[in-house]
Design an enzyme around this catalytic site. Structure first.
Site, PDB file in Angstrom:
ATOM      1  N   ASP A 234     -23.649 -42.053   7.057  1.00 44.03           N
ATOM      2  CA  ASP A 234     -24.388 -41.106   6.742  1.00 44.03           C
ATOM      3  C   ASP A 234     -25.152 -40.426   7.788  1.00 44.03           C
ATOM      4  O   ASP A 234     -26.158 -39.714   7.831  1.00 44.03           O
ATOM      5  CB  ASP A 234     -25.491 -41.070   5.702  1.00 44.03           C
ATOM      6  CG  ASP A 234     -24.743 -41.327   4.047  1.00 44.03           C
ATOM      7  OD1 ASP A 234     -23.782 -40.922   3.875  1.00 44.03           O
ATOM      8  OD2 ASP A 234     -25.438 -42.116   3.320  1.00 44.03           O
ATOM      9  N   GLU A 235     -24.685 -40.597   9.162  1.00 47.10           N
ATOM     10  CA  GLU A 235     -25.442 -40.255  10.294  1.00 47.10           C
ATOM     11  C   GLU A 235     -24.422 -39.525  11.309  1.00 47.10           C
ATOM     12  O   GLU A 235     -24.623 -39.491  12.254  1.00 47.10           O
ATOM     13  CB  GLU A 235     -26.071 -41.344  11.012  1.00 47.10           C
ATOM     14  CG  GLU A 235     -27.299 -41.858  10.227  1.00 47.10           C
ATOM     15  CD  GLU A 235     -28.070 -42.961  11.090  1.00 47.10           C
ATOM     16  OE1 GLU A 235     -27.991 -42.912  12.348  1.00 47.10           O
ATOM     17  OE2 GLU A 235     -28.914 -43.662  10.388  1.00 47.10           O
TER      18      GLU A 235
END
EC number: 3.5.1.10
Length: 290
Positions: A234-235
């Site tokens: 999620d980055e």
């Protein structure tokens, strides 16, 4: 809605390079020499990093000049200015594989937008670790591939996915609320061509019931983030984000409904911009020519 690009006549050139004098002149000169007419042009000069970004949508009047010829002729220009570039036909749809689990709002939205022509994509396959949306795929005439995933079978499942990506000549993989973490190796193999969507409560509210947690904390904003998939969970580089203001009157179920609407819209924007070559990755950031 803008007119559909003309096949074999309209092209999109995207480029990035160290900033220097004469770049726009070099690109426009290339277009003039090759019967090009600019339909849309956007540029960004990153003064902090000293880099230049540009997207040009153009058509050509010479009926004998096609994509391969244009690429060959732009090569010397790119070499002279140390340009990283991509040149594609504007009309060519992006071949998109959609992955989904048990929440179908983003999948349904993408299928509908594709059918109505709002997205210039083809969808040769839908992949899921559940069978919940097999009938939906059938309704739209899209082949559905059920690939169950367990801890023991994950390597085989990912190998099958990559097999489909190669067999179907997939350009883009969209994780439309696909609730399985991809391995680092798979993320690397799909680098720059896989997009994920998630609620923007992270990292505050993790786990299976983030909206319940958000309700308990009395959040005032519900949002979503679409980003490229990287090994850092999620980055990845953010493509699009949006938020909707909410208040105390909404219960957890209503917050979920609001959140799903935002997720679908944000993901659709990200897929549209990627498919139209409007997104350029710049390290951990993106330049998005909307």
């Amino acid at each position: 809605m803008s007119p559909r690009p003309q096949p074999g006549r309209e092209y999109v050139l995207t480029l990035s390079c160290p900033d220097s004098a004469g770049l726009v002149h070099a690109v426009s000169g290339f277009l003039v020499r090759n019967s090009g007419n600019i339909l849309e042009s956007q540029q960004f000069d990153d003064r902090l990093q000293g880099r230049f970004f540009m997207r040009v949508h153009f058509d050509v009047s010479d009926p004998d000049l096609h994509l391969d010829g244009l690429r060959a002729r732009f090569g010397p220009v790119a070499q002279a200015y140390a340009i990283s570039w991509n040149l594609t036909e504007a009309a060519t749809p992006t071949r998109t594989l959609i992955m989904v689990s048990k929440f179908g709002h983003c999948l349904n939205d993408l299928l509908f937008r594709r059918r109505t022509g709002a997205l210039n994509i083809e969808i040769p396959a839908i992949v899921s670790n559940h069978r919940d949306f097999e009938n939906l795929a059938e309704t739209y005439g899209v082949p559905f591939h059920h690939i169950p995933v367990t801890k023991e079978t994950k390597p085989e499942a990912e190998a099958r996915l990559l097999e489909l990506v190669r067999e179907l000549d997939i350009d883009l993989v969209v994780l439309a609320r696909y609730m399985q973490i991809l391995s680092d190796d798979l993320c690397k193999q799909l680098e720059g061509r896989a997009i994920n969507i998630h609620h923007s409560f992270l990292p505050s509210f993790k786990g299976a019931r983030p909206y319940e947690q958000a309700y308990q904390r009395g959040v005032k904003l519900v949002g979503a983030t679409a980003h490229y998939v990287t090994p850092d969970l999620d980055e990845g580089q953010i493509i699009e984000q949006d938020v909707v203001r909410v208040d105390h009157s909404l219960d957890p179920g209503e917050l979920v409904t609001v959140g799903r609407d935002v997720e679908a819209q944000v993901l659709a924007h990200a897929v549209k911009w990627h498919s139209e070559s409007r997104v350029m990755v710049d390290g951990n950031r993106t330049v998005v020519f909307r």
